[in-house]
Design an enzyme around this catalytic site. Structure first.
Site, PDB file in Angstrom:
ATOM      1  N   GLU A   1       0.857  -1.176   0.000  1.00  0.00           N
ATOM      2  CA  GLU A   1       0.000   0.000   0.000  1.00  0.00           C
ATOM      3  C   GLU A   1       0.897   1.232   0.000  1.00  0.00           C
ATOM      4  O   GLU A   1       1.788   1.353   0.851  1.00  0.00           O
ATOM      5  CB  GLU A   1      -0.900   0.020   1.235  1.00  0.00           C
ATOM      6  CG  GLU A   1      -1.820   1.230   1.264  1.00  0.00           C
ATOM      7  CD  GLU A   1      -2.611   1.338   2.563  1.00  0.00           C
ATOM      8  OE1 GLU A   1      -3.479   2.217   2.645  1.00  0.00           O
ATOM      9  OE2 GLU A   1      -2.344   0.550   3.493  1.00  0.00           O
TER      10      GLU A   1
ATOM     11  N   ARG B   1       4.572 -13.155  10.466  1.00  0.00           N
ATOM     12  CA  ARG B   1       5.173 -11.829  10.320  1.00  0.00           C
ATOM     13  C   ARG B   1       6.581 -11.826  10.899  1.00  0.00           C
ATOM     14  O   ARG B   1       6.918 -12.612  11.778  1.00  0.00           O
ATOM     15  CB  ARG B   1       4.343 -10.781  11.066  1.00  0.00           C
ATOM     16  CG  ARG B   1       3.034 -10.434  10.406  1.00  0.00           C
ATOM     17  CD  ARG B   1       2.352  -9.308  11.164  1.00  0.00           C
ATOM     18  NE  ARG B   1       3.172  -8.110  11.170  1.00  0.00           N
ATOM     19  CZ  ARG B   1       2.798  -6.959  11.746  1.00  0.00           C
ATOM     20  NH1 ARG B   1       1.637  -6.878  12.373  1.00  0.00           N
ATOM     21  NH2 ARG B   1       3.578  -5.906  11.701  1.00  0.00           N
TER      22      ARG B   1
ATOM     23  N   LYS C   1       3.320   1.853  10.345  1.00  0.00           N
ATOM     24  CA  LYS C   1       3.589   3.038   9.534  1.00  0.00           C
ATOM     25  C   LYS C   1       3.028   4.297  10.189  1.00  0.00           C
ATOM     26  O   LYS C   1       3.600   5.381  10.065  1.00  0.00           O
ATOM     27  CB  LYS C   1       3.015   2.845   8.130  1.00  0.00           C
ATOM     28  CG  LYS C   1       3.827   1.891   7.279  1.00  0.00           C
ATOM     29  CD  LYS C   1       3.376   1.854   5.842  1.00  0.00           C
ATOM     30  CE  LYS C   1       2.130   1.042   5.662  1.00  0.00           C
ATOM     31  NZ  LYS C   1       1.777   0.845   4.246  1.00  0.00           N
TER      32      LYS C   1
END
Length: 793
Positions: free
Chosen positions: A278, A499, A509
């Protein structure tokens, strides 16, 4: 009348020029023993049609005729330039075209000095290697003639001198990555086998050895094709060979021999993975794991990796982040197809949304968000779940127009409100963002699909065979499959993996952006950041990160890892290939005065005693020296110690400032006949003269001082302050020759990466400290930033 005549002449001239691009064929003549390699490779990579190269005994030069125009081109580079201009290899912008010409000139210069051997070539190759640190291609984001010229000239240089090839393998990792990237393009393998036969023969021998090994292991030796088409298995692979990871890094990672990376439903040559970031920030180490895993599966199964920007949230996404991610991908050096954008498919996704509404698989809900959450938690169906198809279609139209009524709506999947997995209780698929402005589509759309709807649709449409997702999405895998099924699309295999979580490391972020916006760091490329650009700026080798991620594979176990392990592997990878220098802190500088009569002199020593190929340092000798204060406080009168790269001295006097009681000066006698093996203390030093270089050392702490923030923790309560510590030093004169992004070791201090190289005497060199992964300092010269380990808490 004259004006009209001139306009007609200009029109005819333009038509004549344009017609050159529309040639029927090109016939190139060259000497039998001189191949126009630039033109041949440009023809191959530009997919040029009807270009014929003919070797003739009587040919005195390389030339080409453009048919039917009859124009003549002379010289290999001229033909290659024409092919570049006509096939999009000349650069997309004016600036890129200028850069293309600059790097073509650089490549030609390599050929001009090839007869001078590695001493002349290797510094130029190191310059190219440094340039490629943050780049996939030499100029811009796409393949150009500059890359073709550099590829050919570097290969020719390596073919002419064995030392050049060794230099690239051991010291020019970015250049090595670049060569590997070009070699993976269609047609280049055949080009290499024909014009650089040494490498081609070696590959053939490797293939023969592999076939022999297959026979020994009884692995379908009668039919290699059957082995390739085995859906559930893959041959064991050489990690270093397949993924291009240097063998020393493979050894540091603990890989032995060959490994398997199984992939359910995979077929050789048909695997398609995707990396869908993204564009709401720069890539961090967690994204790097997703990228390298997807790339490794595609690479092993001889498939392809797609790059797609998942841009369905206009409030957070920016063109700046798209460009930044492209730069990060260039740094990481993986091959991919694309990019594409989810926003390319907004119309298609909307059509599938309408299909779901028409077939009764979705509905439009007006329930306020808070109440909707309560009802989902309780498993209660809302009143709008039983809307008619006509009502849902009308409401969806209102959503797409962002009317007052439509702005209150969301589109939800009609699944099962009693599902024990709460995220599958009629999840939202479409929402209204009426005031948002998309960085690509502007205000054209008012309603946007959510990830759960857009991702499976676009994955299936783009031909993805295997979608790798972190196991935090595992509960939503059923929704992914549900969307594909209800939309009538091709099935996509899902593969989960854990992860990548590091202690003391923030990957959010939103939280990283807070540090940037509040000016607590210099930007997204801060060496304190876990972003790709931050880690690389801090000195992490891309191949180390790549190998670390691939070695873990798609493990399902979620753990809090110690990032010091990554830095430890990095230290082992660079230790033997970087030069040594010396720097002395001047914050509490101590003068060391030798009582002997010493004439100033110089001596040349290797930059690295175990790797003489790194070059030589010039050492200055004189009476007046400087040493570290941390060393000075350990010394005593009449003690014999060793000065590195000189010999022994005997301490005769220690002078302190009467007010501060700090040591300011030490006097000593040379004792060069002394045995350095018998001294307990060996210290570094510098001649105190005008040749010293001002240096600023930058150390960075973790962003937070807690191993992992818990839900409800305040970031400000656990934020390290300060994050950065600096030390002012004087360094040896050889530091003047260091290049930006070069890694070095400062004796007894540690490893550093050049952040700003030497420009002038009034401008200091800035060095960023590279963590070494140990739980203690390298010597008594301590770091200012504390060493944090997972087991410390």
């Amino acid at each position: 009348q004259n004006t009209s005549i001139m306009e007609e002449l200009h029109k005819r001239a333009k038509l004549a020029d344009d017609s050159i691009d529309q040639y029927d064929r090109i016939i190139a003549i060259h000497k039998q023993d001189e191949f126009p390699l630039f033109a041949i490779l440009a023809s191959e990579l530009g997919n040029a049609q009807n270009v014929k190269f003919i070797a003739q005994k009587k040919a005195t030069e390389t030339s080409a005729t453009i048919v039917p125009q009859g124009y003549n081109l002379k010289g290999d580079l001229s033909i290659a330039r024409f092919l570049a201009y006509t096939h999009g290899l000349d650069g997309k912008t004016a600036y890129q075209r200028v850069e293309v010409e600059n790097w073509i000139s650089f490549g030609i210069n390599l050929i001009n000095v090839v007869e001078q051997g590695p001493k002349a070539l290797n510094p130029l190759l190191k310059q190219l290697d440094t340039h490629l640190t943050l780049r996939t291609f030499s100029a811009g984001y796409s393949l150009t003639l500059a890359d073709i010229v550099l590829y050919v000239t570097v290969k020719q240089s390596a073919k002419s001198h064995v030392g050049v090839g060794k230099f690239i393998d051991n010291q020019a990792f970015n250049l090595k990555r670049f060569l590997r990237l070009i070699a993976n393009h269609n047609g280049v393998k055949e080009f290499d086998e024909k014009y650089f036969p040494c490498e081609g023969n070696q590959n053939n021998n490797n293939n023969k050895n592999k076939k022999k090994n297959k026979k020994k292991n009884n692995k379908n030796n009668n039919n290699d094709k059957n082995v390739d088409n085995d859906k559930e298995k893959t041959d064991e692979i050489d990690i270093s060979e397949v993924f291009g990871i240097p063998k020393n890094i493979v050894a540091c990672l603990g890989w032995i021999g060959k490994n398997k990376i199984p992939l359910e439903g995979a077929e050789v040559g048909k695997v398609v993975t995707r990396f869908p970031p993204e564009p709401s920030g720069y890539l961090h180490v967690g994204h790097a794991k997703a990228l390298f895993l997807n790339w490794s599966y595609a690479k092993q199964w001889k498939g392809k990796l797609l790059l797609r920007f998942d841009d369905t949230n206009p409030d957070k996404e920016k063109k700046e982040y798209v460009d930044g991610i492209m730069e990060d991908l260039a740094t990481l050096g993986v091959e991919y197809q694309g990019p594409t954008y989810t926003s390319d498919y907004f119309e298609t996704i909307r059509e599938y949304a309408i299909k779901l509404l028409k077939e009764g698989h979705a509905y439009i809900d007006f329930t306020p968000p808070d109440k909707m959450k309560e009802m989902r938690d309780a498993g209660i169906e809302c009143e709008y779940r039983n809307n008619t198809v006509e009502q849902n279609l009308e409401y969806f139209k209102e959503m797409c127009l962002a009317t007052e009524q439509g702005s209150k709506c969301v589109m939800r999947a009609k699944m099962d409100m009693s599902n024990p997995v709460k995220c599958l209780r009629d999840p939202s698929l479409y929402r209204v963002l009426g005031k948002s402005n998309h960085y690509r589509t502007g205000d054209k759309y008012k309603a946007y699909p959510l990830y759960d709807l857009a991702c499976p649709i676009v994955d299936s449409i783009e031909g993805v065979t295997h979608a790798l997702r972190t196991n935090e999405y595992r509960d939503r895998n059923a929704l992914y499959d549900w969307v594909i099924e209800k939309c009538g699309l091709r099935k996509v295999h899902i593969k989960d993996y854990a992860r990548l979580n590091f202690a003391y490391t923030l990957l959010s972020k939103r939280k990283l952006n807070w540090f940037v916006e509040t000016k607590r760091v210099s930007g997204w490329d801060s060496p304190a950041f876990p972003t790709v650009r931050g880690l690389v700026r801090r000195g992490l080798q891309v191949d180390v990160l790549k190998g670390y991620v691939i070695s873990q594979g798609s493990s399902q176990k979620t753990t809090l890892q110690d990032i010091n392990k990554l830095w430890s592997i990095n230290r082992k990878a660079i230790d033997g290939d970087i030069p040594r220098h010396s720097a002395i802190s001047v914050e509490k500088q101590v003068d060391l005065i030798l009582n002997d009569d010493i004439e100033p002199s110089q001596k040349v020593i290797p930059k690295h005693k175990k790797n003489p190929g790194l070059g030589q340092n010039v050492i200055h000798y004189q009476k007046e020296l400087i040493i570290e204060y941390d060393d000075a406080v350990t010394l005593s009168v009449d003690e014999e110690i060793t000065l590195y790269d000189w010999g022994n001295i005997i301490i005769r006097e220690i002078i302190k400032d009467p007010e501060t009681a700090l040591i300011t000066t030490i006097r000593a006698d040379l004792h060069l006949q002394g045995d350095y093996r018998k001294t307990k203390k060996k210290i570094n030093w510098l001649a105190n003269n005008e040749h010293l270089v001002d240096v600023v050392l930058h150390e960075y702490d973790f962003l937070i001082n807690k191993t992992k923030l818990s839900e409800g923790d305040s970031l400000q309560d656990y934020m390290n302050d300060p994050i950065e510590q600096i030390t002012i030093c004087k360094a040896d004169a050889n530091v003047r020759t260091l290049q930006k992004s070069q890694s070095i070791q400062l004796l007894r201090r540690g490893y550093f990466k050049v952040d700003t190289s030497f420009v002038a005497s009034h401008s200091p060199v800035h060095l960023v400290y590279i963590p070494h992964g140990h739980n203690q300092n390298m010597s008594i010269i301590k770091c200012k930033v504390p060493i944090r380990y997972v087991d410390n808490h």
